[in-house]
Design a protein around this motif. Sequence first.
Motif, PDB file in Angstrom:
ATOM      1  N   ASN A  32       0.842  -1.194   0.000  1.00  0.00           N
ATOM      2  CA  ASN A  32       0.000   0.000   0.000  1.00  0.00           C
ATOM      3  C   ASN A  32       0.875   1.242   0.000  1.00  0.00           C
ATOM      4  O   ASN A  32       1.635   1.491   0.944  1.00  0.00           O
ATOM      5  N   LEU A  33       0.756   2.035  -1.059  1.00  0.00           N
ATOM      6  CA  LEU A  33       1.595   3.221  -1.214  1.00  0.00           C
ATOM      7  C   LEU A  33       1.343   4.231  -0.099  1.00  0.00           C
ATOM      8  O   LEU A  33       2.278   4.880   0.391  1.00  0.00           O
ATOM      9  N   GLU A  34       0.086   4.365   0.304  1.00  0.00           N
ATOM     10  CA  GLU A  34      -0.222   5.334   1.368  1.00  0.00           C
ATOM     11  C   GLU A  34       0.453   4.947   2.676  1.00  0.00           C
ATOM     12  O   GLU A  34       0.966   5.809   3.402  1.00  0.00           O
ATOM     13  N   GLU A  90       1.812   3.125  15.279  1.00  0.00           N
ATOM     14  CA  GLU A  90       0.381   3.177  15.583  1.00  0.00           C
ATOM     15  C   GLU A  90      -0.417   2.705  14.375  1.00  0.00           C
ATOM     16  O   GLU A  90      -1.012   3.511  13.649  1.00  0.00           O
ATOM     17  N   PRO A  91      -0.468   1.393  14.148  1.00  0.00           N
ATOM     18  CA  PRO A  91      -1.118   0.884  12.936  1.00  0.00           C
ATOM     19  C   PRO A  91      -2.652   0.957  12.970  1.00  0.00           C
ATOM     20  O   PRO A  91      -3.278   1.154  11.942  1.00  0.00           O
ATOM     21  N   TYR A  92      -3.247   0.814  14.153  1.00  0.00           N
ATOM     22  CA  TYR A  92      -4.712   0.741  14.202  1.00  0.00           C
ATOM     23  C   TYR A  92      -5.401   1.973  13.635  1.00  0.00           C
ATOM     24  O   TYR A  92      -6.284   1.854  12.785  1.00  0.00           O
ATOM     25  N   MET A 127      -7.799   1.888  10.384  1.00  0.00           N
ATOM     26  CA  MET A 127      -9.182   2.330  10.549  1.00  0.00           C
ATOM     27  C   MET A 127      -9.500   3.482   9.591  1.00  0.00           C
ATOM     28  O   MET A 127     -10.582   3.525   8.994  1.00  0.00           O
ATOM     29  N   LYS A 128      -8.562   4.410   9.434  1.00  0.00           N
ATOM     30  CA  LYS A 128      -8.781   5.524   8.514  1.00  0.00           C
ATOM     31  C   LYS A 128      -8.902   5.018   7.082  1.00  0.00           C
ATOM     32  O   LYS A 128      -9.736   5.513   6.295  1.00  0.00           O
ATOM     33  N   HIS A 129      -8.092   4.036   6.739  1.00  0.00           N
ATOM     34  CA  HIS A 129      -8.166   3.453   5.399  1.00  0.00           C
ATOM     35  C   HIS A 129      -9.532   2.800   5.175  1.00  0.00           C
ATOM     36  O   HIS A 129     -10.123   2.922   4.087  1.00  0.00           O
ATOM     37  N   LEU A 130     -10.061   2.133   6.195  1.00  0.00           N
ATOM     38  CA  LEU A 130     -11.392   1.533   6.081  1.00  0.00           C
ATOM     39  C   LEU A 130     -12.470   2.614   5.982  1.00  0.00           C
ATOM     40  O   LEU A 130     -13.486   2.426   5.304  1.00  0.00           O
ATOM     41  N   ASP A 131     -12.251   3.734   6.667  1.00  0.00           N
ATOM     42  CA  ASP A 131     -13.191   4.866   6.529  1.00  0.00           C
ATOM     43  C   ASP A 131     -13.296   5.304   5.075  1.00  0.00           C
ATOM     44  O   ASP A 131     -14.394   5.526   4.539  1.00  0.00           O
ATOM     45  N   LYS A 154     -16.497   4.883   2.173  1.00  0.00           N
ATOM     46  CA  LYS A 154     -17.100   5.998   1.455  1.00  0.00           C
ATOM     47  C   LYS A 154     -16.900   5.909  -0.062  1.00  0.00           C
ATOM     48  O   LYS A 154     -17.817   6.214  -0.830  1.00  0.00           O
ATOM     49  N   GLU A 155     -15.710   5.492  -0.485  1.00  0.00           N
ATOM     50  CA  GLU A 155     -15.347   5.594  -1.889  1.00  0.00           C
ATOM     51  C   GLU A 155     -15.352   4.260  -2.637  1.00  0.00           C
ATOM     52  O   GLU A 155     -15.481   4.238  -3.868  1.00  0.00           O
TER      53      GLU A 155
END
Length: 549
Positions: free
Chosen positions: A89-91, A102-104, A108-112, A116-117
């Motif tokens: 994952n590039l991001e 701090e991976p969680y 979680m942000k990636h799942l957010d 949406k998208e």
Amino acid sequence: MLDSKSKLILTSRKTVFMEAKRFTFLNSFTYKVFDLGDDENELTKQDKLSILSAYEIDINPLEQELQKVVGESDVFHMFPLLCKLFSTNLEYKRKGCSFFKEPYPIIMKHLDEMEKERRLFYAALVLCMLNEGLISENVLDTELVPKKTIYRCCKIQSSTDNWEIMEAVSQMVGTYLTECDGEFYFVHDLLFEIVACHFGKKCPKEIIDLMTSEFISQRLTLEDKQEEGFLTIKISEREYNKLAERLYGDLKNLKLYSVFDSEFLHNEKIGDHFLSLLSRDTNIDIKDFFLSLNTDFKDYTTMRMPNKKTLDSTEELHFNMKMLIEDAGKVFWFYEDEEFGAYSNNCQIRLISWIIAFGHNKILKYIVDQMISRNEELEIVFGKDLMSQTRCLVLACYSKNPDIVKLVLKHTDPTCRNMNTHQEEESVCIPMYKLITPLTLSILLESSDILDIILDEEVNVNAFGVTCLSPLLIAIYRSDLNTVQKLVAAGANVNQCSCDEFPLIVGSMLNNTEIVEFLELDRDKAEPQEPADGTSKTENEKEHLPYHS
């Protein structure tokens, strides 16, 4: 084809493996067990650097910082998964070392963003999660997963075809999922937890309806709790009735630990709604359901712990109390790979035991009141014989609920105050849960409130019987000055010998000056005595004590 030289390697979640230990057929597959979660098998710093290299992650740009992060082993129980996600994952790569620290929140942000998208992708992960981490065309063709419900929650068309979901699934192979023979799984069990908690924060009703009772008891938390971790789902007050209804359904399915050994029923609103469901249920007879023996119980307790742990561990005390809750006919011990463990069997359970042991006073009082209104003898609640009544009293002390203890004391024989559940005809190797008296348990639990209640019952503070150590010595071994003072005030003999040990000598051996000074003030008040039962305890008996070093 397998032959005599073949080696078969199986992988399993630890909880599944421990449950399967009950079945003899598993013995053929456990010649050697390698526990990845064991402290001795924890990844070393060099192991982690090798994994980084295997995923072709270049550590040179951030070598010093990454070397430091890699050395912090406490944040790396899923290090191989982090490397895999980082490398694909590039991001995540742009985050650099912060991803590993701090991976969680990053996942979680990636799942957010996915929710949406890329809603099809998110729905596919949720469907996989709801089918215990597996998804395939066959799964989608059946009713194993509630597709319409999930499509609505994920805001995708209800007419979405299965092939569209599977197309999204195939594109996540190598990141979130892996494939085997047309079936797709999460690349790591922790992704199951992450997806479930992410989905549950947005759709708690569906989590309450669809997830296992074990997941609900472990991952859900109530609105009034201040802390909320990334892998917990906070339930708002408007969901309390629904949660109570789920718990009531789990009760009827005998998921007893998930129902009673949790915070939920101690919440007033949830507990009251649960009790109202019970009072209105015409299909359940209180006497038959809660007070009769039940042999259909399958949720047996299993314990496994490193052999290096001392026998006064909290884990073993709670395990033994669960043996008493289940009234286990047998406890099977096993030893392998420098670990020992145990599990219960041949249980003759009564559901009232869970209510007493986990402190559900309103439910217990409701059952007692129901029996009184039917003109039933209360012996049916707490037992007709002294052993059964003693067992209820010990479990009441385990609850640490003063109201429960007082209620059980009110309706049991006073003789039980000084008893345990050991029977003389049993073997020398007595399970620890049969040795504990109400007094010794209140000391072991360091429960001052319960200790005060028991001492007010005028128990014999110098009696110890088969437990070998006197209550005073137990308190001294635990360096509990407050309890020592209370026992002496209640009449404990500071010169009494038990297990060939004297209180003052043990206090000196432990270098506890406060206890020694206190005992010296009283040491001339009584003559040295032999053990109360006049017997000499064996070393074997000492080794089975939860409080002997």
